[in-house]
Design a protein around this motif. Structure first.
Motif, PDB file in Angstrom:
ATOM      1  N   GLY A 206      -4.372  16.301  -3.612  1.00 54.35           N
ATOM      2  CA  GLY A 206      -3.668  16.006  -2.431  1.00 54.35           C
ATOM      3  C   GLY A 206      -2.239  16.256  -2.852  1.00 54.35           C
ATOM      4  O   GLY A 206      -1.908  17.777  -2.735  1.00 54.35           O
ATOM      5  N   PHE A 207      -1.483  15.440  -3.090  1.00 56.78           N
ATOM      6  CA  PHE A 207       0.139  15.602  -3.205  1.00 56.78           C
ATOM      7  C   PHE A 207       0.340  14.956  -4.436  1.00 56.78           C
ATOM      8  O   PHE A 207       0.157  13.744  -4.561  1.00 56.78           O
ATOM      9  N   ILE A 208       0.924  15.779  -5.317  1.00 58.33           N
ATOM     10  CA  ILE A 208       1.472  15.097  -6.689  1.00 58.33           C
ATOM     11  C   ILE A 208       2.972  14.910  -6.680  1.00 58.33           C
ATOM     12  O   ILE A 208       3.626  16.269  -6.686  1.00 58.33           O
ATOM     13  N   HIS A 209       3.586  13.805  -6.907  1.00 60.79           N
ATOM     14  CA  HIS A 209       5.025  13.852  -7.073  1.00 60.79           C
ATOM     15  C   HIS A 209       5.522  13.227  -8.248  1.00 60.79           C
ATOM     16  O   HIS A 209       5.241  11.978  -8.649  1.00 60.79           O
ATOM     17  N   HIS A 210       5.939  14.083  -9.122  1.00 63.32           N
ATOM     18  CA  HIS A 210       6.303  13.462 -10.528  1.00 63.32           C
ATOM     19  C   HIS A 210       8.096  13.619 -10.479  1.00 63.32           C
ATOM     20  O   HIS A 210       8.544  14.639 -10.541  1.00 63.32           O
ATOM     21  N   VAL A 211       8.376  12.553 -10.885  1.00 64.60           N
ATOM     22  CA  VAL A 211       9.854  12.142 -11.001  1.00 64.60           C
ATOM     23  C   VAL A 211      10.036  11.597 -12.471  1.00 64.60           C
ATOM     24  O   VAL A 211       9.467  10.901 -13.122  1.00 64.60           O
TER      25      VAL A 211
ATOM     26  N   LYS B 267       3.158   1.703   1.068  1.00 56.48           N
ATOM     27  CA  LYS B 267       1.839   1.900   1.238  1.00 56.48           C
ATOM     28  C   LYS B 267       0.984   3.165   1.196  1.00 56.48           C
ATOM     29  O   LYS B 267      -0.300   3.247   1.103  1.00 56.48           O
ATOM     30  N   THR B 268       1.679   4.199   1.210  1.00 50.51           N
ATOM     31  CA  THR B 268       1.022   5.591   1.223  1.00 50.51           C
ATOM     32  C   THR B 268       1.086   5.829  -0.161  1.00 50.51           C
ATOM     33  O   THR B 268       0.083   7.006  -0.402  1.00 50.51           O
ATOM     34  N   ILE B 269       1.274   5.203  -1.093  1.00 54.41           N
ATOM     35  CA  ILE B 269       1.046   5.653  -2.517  1.00 54.41           C
ATOM     36  C   ILE B 269      -0.428   5.439  -2.864  1.00 54.41           C
ATOM     37  O   ILE B 269      -0.758   4.079  -2.790  1.00 54.41           O
ATOM     38  N   GLN B 270      -1.198   6.423  -3.321  1.00 57.42           N
ATOM     39  CA  GLN B 270      -2.565   6.120  -3.693  1.00 57.42           C
ATOM     40  C   GLN B 270      -2.972   5.784  -5.156  1.00 57.42           C
ATOM     41  O   GLN B 270      -3.509   4.942  -5.343  1.00 57.42           O
ATOM     42  N   ASN B 271      -2.027   6.291  -6.048  1.00 60.25           N
ATOM     43  CA  ASN B 271      -1.809   5.909  -7.464  1.00 60.25           C
ATOM     44  C   ASN B 271      -0.644   6.125  -8.045  1.00 60.25           C
ATOM     45  O   ASN B 271       0.082   7.201  -7.654  1.00 60.25           O
ATOM     46  N   PHE B 272      -0.224   5.420  -8.935  1.00 60.00           N
ATOM     47  CA  PHE B 272       1.240   5.655  -9.647  1.00 60.00           C
ATOM     48  C   PHE B 272       0.996   5.325 -11.079  1.00 60.00           C
ATOM     49  O   PHE B 272       0.239   4.268 -11.547  1.00 60.00           O
TER      50      PHE B 272
ATOM     51  N   GLN C 159       3.733  11.549   1.761  1.00 58.79           N
ATOM     52  CA  GLN C 159       4.910  11.777   0.771  1.00 58.79           C
ATOM     53  C   GLN C 159       6.245  11.693   1.698  1.00 58.79           C
ATOM     54  O   GLN C 159       7.217  11.089   1.172  1.00 58.79           O
ATOM     55  N   ASP C 160       6.203  12.511   2.582  1.00 58.99           N
ATOM     56  CA  ASP C 160       7.515  12.294   3.487  1.00 58.99           C
ATOM     57  C   ASP C 160       7.571  10.900   4.003  1.00 58.99           C
ATOM     58  O   ASP C 160       8.756  10.532   4.166  1.00 58.99           O
ATOM     59  N   SER C 161       6.663  10.299   4.271  1.00 60.22           N
ATOM     60  CA  SER C 161       6.770   8.848   4.823  1.00 60.22           C
ATOM     61  C   SER C 161       7.453   8.079   3.670  1.00 60.22           C
ATOM     62  O   SER C 161       8.147   7.136   3.895  1.00 60.22           O
ATOM     63  N   TYR C 162       6.891   8.373   2.502  1.00 55.58           N
ATOM     64  CA  TYR C 162       7.581   7.430   1.186  1.00 55.58           C
ATOM     65  C   TYR C 162       8.862   7.667   1.299  1.00 55.58           C
ATOM     66  O   TYR C 162       9.545   6.669   0.913  1.00 55.58           O
TER      67      TYR C 162
ATOM     68  N   VAL D   1      11.203   7.942   3.345  1.00 54.03           N
ATOM     69  CA  VAL D   1      12.075   7.241   4.173  1.00 54.03           C
ATOM     70  C   VAL D   1      11.652   5.936   4.338  1.00 54.03           C
ATOM     71  O   VAL D   1      12.012   5.141   5.379  1.00 54.03           O
ATOM     72  N   ASP D   2      10.560   5.468   3.534  1.00 52.39           N
ATOM     73  CA  ASP D   2      10.171   4.034   3.793  1.00 52.39           C
ATOM     74  C   ASP D   2      11.498   3.026   3.310  1.00 52.39           C
ATOM     75  O   ASP D   2      12.129   3.492   2.499  1.00 52.39           O
ATOM     76  N   PRO D   3      11.432   2.084   4.157  1.00 48.47           N
ATOM     77  CA  PRO D   3      12.321   1.141   3.575  1.00 48.47           C
ATOM     78  C   PRO D   3      12.446   0.734   2.384  1.00 48.47           C
ATOM     79  O   PRO D   3      13.493   0.395   1.648  1.00 48.47           O
ATOM     80  N   VAL D   4      11.345   0.578   1.883  1.00 52.11           N
ATOM     81  CA  VAL D   4      10.942  -0.133   0.422  1.00 52.11           C
ATOM     82  C   VAL D   4      11.631   0.956  -0.468  1.00 52.11           C
ATOM     83  O   VAL D   4      12.493   0.825  -1.553  1.00 52.11           O
ATOM     84  N   HIS D   5      11.600   2.590  -0.261  1.00 51.12           N
ATOM     85  CA  HIS D   5      12.189   3.536  -1.140  1.00 51.12           C
ATOM     86  C   HIS D   5      13.608   3.518  -0.992  1.00 51.12           C
ATOM     87  O   HIS D   5      14.397   3.834  -1.876  1.00 51.12           O
ATOM     88  N   LEU D   6      14.292   3.267   0.405  1.00 49.02           N
ATOM     89  CA  LEU D   6      15.651   3.311   0.516  1.00 49.02           C
ATOM     90  C   LEU D   6      16.226   2.385  -0.119  1.00 49.02           C
ATOM     91  O   LEU D   6      17.338   2.273  -0.650  1.00 49.02           O
ATOM     92  N   ASP D   7      15.593   0.958  -0.122  1.00 49.16           N
ATOM     93  CA  ASP D   7      16.348   0.114  -0.948  1.00 49.16           C
ATOM     94  C   ASP D   7      16.225   0.037  -2.396  1.00 49.16           C
ATOM     95  O   ASP D   7      16.879  -0.326  -3.025  1.00 49.16           O
TER      96      ASP D   7
END
Lengths: 135, 135
Positions: free
Chosen positions: B36-41, B68-73, B104-107, B109-115
């Motif tokens: 799907g979509f892999i986000h590696h930081v 919530k949109t994170i499938q695995n980390f 990922q786009d939703s992640y 701007v998720d309030p948890v991410h902004l915090d």
């Protein structure tokens, strides 16, 4: 459901998750999945505009994926995202999961890997590798 | 067995694989798992030697994992490997799987991410992100 949100992305696991979801243990959201050893490689092609060269590299990676110690692999390309912190200049992403460092070490000297380097390394100008283990 | 070699690494999937291995479809070795979509930081700390700062960042990432949109980390740190092509200068690796770009786009701007950014970004001096999608 937690277990569905955390499910694995392979066809096999999806099938099992669908069949057995009711009896799956719930995995807490704050518990990361255990990775063992993550080997993430980014390739920059000598000819970034060459679709043929990219296709050849992908062919090589699919061959490379047959190394027995690889638990899971993901072949990717830059997503359609663009922020200052994002490096989207690479051509191909090669993400591997190993059970442990010994399996990754074995992969490095596996004849399939050595053949891959011999046959395909002329395609890339640069490779960056990030190896990581569970914290 | 193929399906065991390709199994997911979460406890949930391991349990299911063990219970249902006999009826699992075999996944060909050369078929990559769909990501799907892999986000590696990768994070570089302002104080790379500070165990406290690293622990704080890890605490922040565990909180962030509740999006919530994170499938695995996977939360990682540099492995004990060292070759020219390996970048082992980062402090923490943060690897996320999403179903697709919209999640990922939703992640982002998720309030948890902004915090998370508000409360923990003082800890890092540099972040590099690689987003990738299936080829």
């Amino acid at each position: 459901m937690q277990q569905n949100r955390r499910k694995f992305l392979s066809n096999a696991a999806l099938t099992v998750a669908a069949a057995g979801a009711a009896s799956l243990p719930v995995q807490a959201a704050q518990t990361p999945a255990k990775a063992g050893f993550i080997h993430h490689v980014y390739f920059w092609l000598k000819n970034p505009e060459s679709k043929e060269d990219k296709a050849k590299l992908l062919e090589g990676l699919r061959t490379l994926s047959k190394v027995k110690t690889i638990q899971n692999f993901y072949i990717g390309q830059p997503a359609d995202t663009n922020r200052d912190v994002i490096d989207r200049s690479y051509a191909v992403s090669w993400l591997l999961f190993f059970a442990n460092k010994a399996d990754q070490d074995s992969y490095q000297v596996d004849p399939v890997h050595l053949d891959f380097v011999k046959n395909y390394s002329h395609l890339w100008q640069r490779v960056v590798v990030y190896d990581s283990v569970d914290v």
